[in-house]
Design a protein around this motif. Structure first.
Motif, short mmCIF file in Angstrom:
data_model
loop_
_atom_site.label_atom_id
_atom_site.label_comp_id
_atom_site.label_asym_id
_atom_site.label_seq_id
_atom_site.Cartn_x
_atom_site.Cartn_y
_atom_site.Cartn_z
N GLY A 173 0.87 -1.18 0.00
CA GLY A 173 0.00 0.00 0.00
C GLY A 173 0.90 1.22 0.00
O GLY A 173 2.05 1.13 0.43
N GLN A 174 0.41 2.37 -0.47
CA GLN A 174 1.26 3.57 -0.46
C GLN A 174 1.48 4.07 0.96
O GLN A 174 2.48 4.69 1.27
CB GLN A 174 0.65 4.69 -1.30
CG GLN A 174 0.62 4.41 -2.77
CD GLN A 174 1.99 4.20 -3.37
OE1 GLN A 174 3.00 4.56 -2.79
NE2 GLN A 174 2.02 3.59 -4.53
N ASN A 175 0.51 3.81 1.84
CA ASN A 175 0.64 4.23 3.23
C ASN A 175 -0.10 3.21 4.08
O ASN A 175 -1.24 3.44 4.49
CB ASN A 175 0.05 5.64 3.39
CG ASN A 175 0.11 6.11 4.81
OD1 ASN A 175 0.76 5.48 5.67
ND2 ASN A 175 -0.58 7.19 5.11
N LEU A 191 12.15 8.99 4.89
CA LEU A 191 12.37 10.27 5.57
C LEU A 191 12.23 11.43 4.57
O LEU A 191 11.68 12.46 4.90
CB LEU A 191 13.77 10.28 6.21
CG LEU A 191 14.25 11.61 6.79
CD1 LEU A 191 13.39 12.02 7.99
CD2 LEU A 191 15.72 11.54 7.22
N GLN A 192 12.76 11.28 3.40
CA GLN A 192 12.76 12.27 2.28
C GLN A 192 13.76 13.41 2.47
O GLN A 192 14.47 13.76 1.55
CB GLN A 192 11.37 12.85 1.98
CG GLN A 192 10.23 11.85 1.89
CD GLN A 192 10.36 10.82 0.78
OE1 GLN A 192 11.33 10.80 0.06
NE2 GLN A 192 9.38 9.92 0.67
N SER A 193 13.80 14.02 3.68
CA SER A 193 14.77 15.10 3.93
C SER A 193 14.97 15.23 5.43
O SER A 193 14.06 14.93 6.20
CB SER A 193 14.22 16.42 3.36
OG SER A 193 15.01 17.50 3.85
N THR A 241 15.37 3.70 4.09
CA THR A 241 14.60 4.92 3.84
C THR A 241 14.71 5.39 2.39
O THR A 241 15.49 4.85 1.60
CB THR A 241 15.08 6.04 4.80
OG1 THR A 241 14.03 7.00 4.96
CG2 THR A 241 16.33 6.76 4.31
N ASP A 242 13.89 6.39 2.06
CA ASP A 242 13.97 7.10 0.77
C ASP A 242 14.38 8.54 1.05
O ASP A 242 13.90 9.15 2.01
CB ASP A 242 12.59 7.17 0.09
CG ASP A 242 12.09 5.83 -0.41
OD1 ASP A 242 12.89 4.89 -0.49
OD2 ASP A 242 10.88 5.75 -0.72
N ILE A 243 15.24 9.08 0.18
CA ILE A 243 15.68 10.47 0.30
C ILE A 243 15.55 11.13 -1.07
O ILE A 243 15.88 10.51 -2.09
CB ILE A 243 17.17 10.54 0.74
CG1 ILE A 243 17.40 9.89 2.12
CG2 ILE A 243 17.70 11.99 0.71
CD1 ILE A 243 16.89 10.66 3.31
N TYR A 257 15.46 15.04 -7.25
CA TYR A 257 14.09 15.52 -7.39
C TYR A 257 13.74 15.69 -8.87
O TYR A 257 14.49 16.26 -9.65
CB TYR A 257 13.91 16.86 -6.66
CG TYR A 257 12.61 17.53 -7.03
CD1 TYR A 257 11.39 17.00 -6.62
CD2 TYR A 257 12.59 18.67 -7.85
CE1 TYR A 257 10.19 17.58 -7.00
CE2 TYR A 257 11.40 19.26 -8.24
CZ TYR A 257 10.20 18.71 -7.81
OH TYR A 257 9.01 19.27 -8.20
N SER A 258 12.57 15.18 -9.23
CA SER A 258 12.12 15.24 -10.62
C SER A 258 10.72 15.87 -10.63
O SER A 258 9.79 15.31 -10.05
CB SER A 258 12.09 13.78 -11.15
OG SER A 258 11.35 13.66 -12.32
N PRO A 259 10.58 17.06 -11.23
CA PRO A 259 9.26 17.72 -11.20
C PRO A 259 8.22 16.91 -11.94
O PRO A 259 8.47 16.46 -13.07
CB PRO A 259 9.50 19.06 -11.90
CG PRO A 259 10.94 19.11 -12.25
CD PRO A 259 11.57 17.80 -11.99
#
Ligand code: SAM
Ligand code: SF4
Length: 415
Positions: A182-184, A242-244, A280-282, A314-316
Motif C-alpha cells: 500500500g502507499q501508506n 524520511l525524504q529530507s 529509507t527514501d531520500i 528531485y524530478s518535477p
C-alpha cells in the motif's frame, strides 16, 4: 506495486487461456506496465513504445496496451500520439485486461473504480517462496513532489477477510513470506486497523515472514511498534521514508512530521524491536533546498545510521504542488548532493553489515544469484541479500553461515 500489478494482469490473461510469450515478437498481446514517479521512467517507456511501431506494421494483429501511471496521466492523448497503441488502461482498471483478451475494440479505461478494494484478481506469481499482497490502493497524502495521488486515486482498503483468505491460499501453495502493499499501509482501515490486520495475518499457519511497504512516518504509531515487537511473523525490517532531514523542506513537501518526530519513532522502534533494520527514501534537490537543508539530511543519515537508502534526484511531476514552486535547484547541484549522500550511506552500510560476519542467518531462498548463477541468493529477516554456496530448494527457509559482508549484500555458505 507495479510488479504485483503485472502479476495480476498476467493472472487475468492466464485465466483467459493465455500464457507468457518468450519474446514480444511472439506475443499476441503486449502490455507496457508504466511508472511515472520520476521523469526517467516515463522517458524510458516512451522510447521503448516507439520501437514497437514497426512490429505493429508487420503484424497488425498484435494488440498493444499501455497500463499503469503514465497511461492514467496521458490518457487518451497516448492513443493519438502513438496510433499503434490499442488500449490505455489505468492502475484502477486492471481487471479490464479481460476485455483486451476478449477482442474488444480500442478504448481507454481510466475511470475511478469505486469497487477496486472489493475485487479479488488472480495473480501469476513467478516466485515460490514470497508473494506480494495488496492491502490498499491509492493515496490521500498529496506530498507536493508526488504524482501517485493523481494517478492511483483516493485511498481504498481491502476488507481484512479478503486479504486473509488470499494469504491462506498462498500458505496452502507453500509460500512462506508475504509483503503487504500500500502507499501508506499505516492508514489501512476496514473492520480493523493496520496493527489489527497484522494480528490476523500473524495467525495464518505456514506464513513465517510478514513484511509491509510503505509506512508513512506521520502515521507510524506506538500500536504498530507494539505489534511489530509482539507478533513473531513480522520481520525485523522497516522501510520508513524520511525524504529530507530539514524541517523546512519537510514542510514544503507536505510530509506533516519534523525530523525530531521521525527520530523519536525510530528510537522507540529500536528499543522495542532490537536489531531491527531500517531503510529509507531520500530526495536530493527539492525546490529551494539550500546547502544548509542538504547538510541536515547528511546529519540525519549519520545520526540514524540506516541499513540502506534509496536516494533520488528531485524530478518535477506535472500537476503536482512542487512543480510550480520557485527555487529550482540546478541539475549539477542535485546530482552532486545525490552522489555524496549515496557515498556516505555506502560507508555506513558496510559498517552496519560487518557484524554479520561469522553469524548464522535464516535465509529464504529466492533462486540463483543475480551476480553469480553458480550460487544461490536469498534474504534474511532483516531484508539483507545473501549470496551463498551449497544446495537448497527455492522457497525454503534455511540457515546460512555468513563469511563476508559487502556493501550491498552478504556472502556465505549453507550451514
Ligand atoms: N508512499 C511511499 C511514501 O510515502 O514514502 C512512497 C511512494 S514513491 C512510489 C517512492 C519514493 O519515490 C518516495 O518515497 C520518494 O522518495 C520518491 N519520489 C516520489 N516522487 C518523486 C519525485 N517527483 N522526484 C524524486 N523522487 C520522488
Ligand atoms: Fe506519494 Fe506521499 Fe502518497 Fe507516498 S504518501 S504515495 S510519497 S503522496
Amino acid at each position: 506495486m507495479n510488479v504485483h500489478d503485472s502479476e495480476k494482469m498476467a493472472g487475468i490473461l492466464a485465466s483467459e487461456g493465455y500464457s507468457p510469450a518468450e519474446s514480444h515478437k511472439d506475443a499476441d498481446i503486449i502490455i507496457f506496465n508504466t511508472c511515472s514517479i520520476r521523469d526517467k521512467a516515463e522517458q524510458k517507456f516512451l522510447s521503448e513504445l516507439g520501437r514497437l511501431k514497426s512490429l505493429k506494421k508487420n503484424n497488425p494483429g498484435v494488440k498493444i496496451a499501455v497500463a499503469g501511471c503514465v497511461a492514467q496521466q496521458m490518457g487518451a492523448r497516448l492513443l493519438s500520439r502513438a496510433p499503434h497503441v490499442d488500449f490505455v488502461l489505468g492502475p484502477q482498471n486492471l481487471k479490464l485486461v479481460r476485455d483486451i483478451a476478449n477482442d474488444a475494440t480500442g478504448s481507454s479505461m481510466l475511470e475511478d473504480n469505486p469497487m477496486l478494494a472489493e475485487e479479488e484478481l488472480p495473480a501469476l506469481r513467478k516466485e515460490k517462496g514470497r508473494a506480494w499482497v495488496s492491502i490498499m490502493y491509492g493515496c490521500n497524502n498529496f506530498c507536493t513532489y508526488c504524482i501517485v495521488p493523481y494517478t492511483r486515486g483516493r485511498e481504498k482498503s481491502r476488507p481484512s477477510e479478503s486479504i486473509v483468505r488470499e494469504i491462506e491460499g498462498l500458505a496452502a501453495e507453500g509460500f512462506k513470506e508475504v509483503t503487504l502493499l500500500g502507499q501508506n499501509v499505516n492508514s489501512y482501515r476496514s473492520d480493523v486497523d493496520f496493527p489489527g490486520l497484522l494480528g490476523k495475518i500473524d495467525k495464518v499457519e505456514g506464513i513465517e515472514r510478514v513484511r509491509f511497504v510503505t509506512s508513512h512516518p506521520k502515521d507510524f504509531s506506538a500500536a504498530l511498534i507494539e505489534a511489530m515487537a509482539e507478533l513473531p511473523s513480522i520481520c525485523e525490517h522497516i522501510h520508513l521514508p524520511l525524504q529530507s532531514g530539514s524541517d523546512r523542506i519537510l514542510d514544503l513537501m507536505n510530509r506533516r512530521y519534523t525530523y525530531d518526530d521521525y527520530r523519536a519513532k525510530v528510537w522507540l522502534l529500536r528499543e522495542k524491536v532490537p536489531g531491527i533494520a531500517i531503510t529509507t527514501d531520500i530526495i536530493a534537490g527539492f525546490p529551494t533546498e539550500t546547502e544548509e537543508d542538504y547538510q541536515a539530511t547528511v546529519r540525519a543519515l549519520k545520526e540514524i545510521e540506516y541499513d540502506g537508502i534509496f536516494a533520488f534526484r528531485y524530478s518535477p511531476r506535472p500537476g503536482t504542488g512542487a512543480a510550480s514552486m520557485e527555487g529550482d535547484v540546478p541539475e549539477d547541484v542535485k546530482l552532486d548532493r545525490l552522489q555524496k549522500l549515496l557515498d556516505l550511506q555506502d560507508s555506513i552500510t558496510i559498517r552496519k553489515n560487518a557484524p554479520f560476519e561469522g553469524t548464522v542467518q535464516e535465509v529464504l531462498v529466492e533462486g540463483a544469484s543475480e551476480t553469480d548463477p553458480m550460487r544461490l541468493a536469498g534474504r534474511t529477516r532483516t531484508n539483507k541479500i545473501v549470496n551463498f554456496t551449497g544446495a537448497a530448494e527455492e522457497g525454503a527457509l534455511i540457515n546460512v553461515e555468513i563469511l563476508k559482508a559487502h556493501k550491498h549484500s552478504l556472502e556465505g555458505r549453507v550451514a
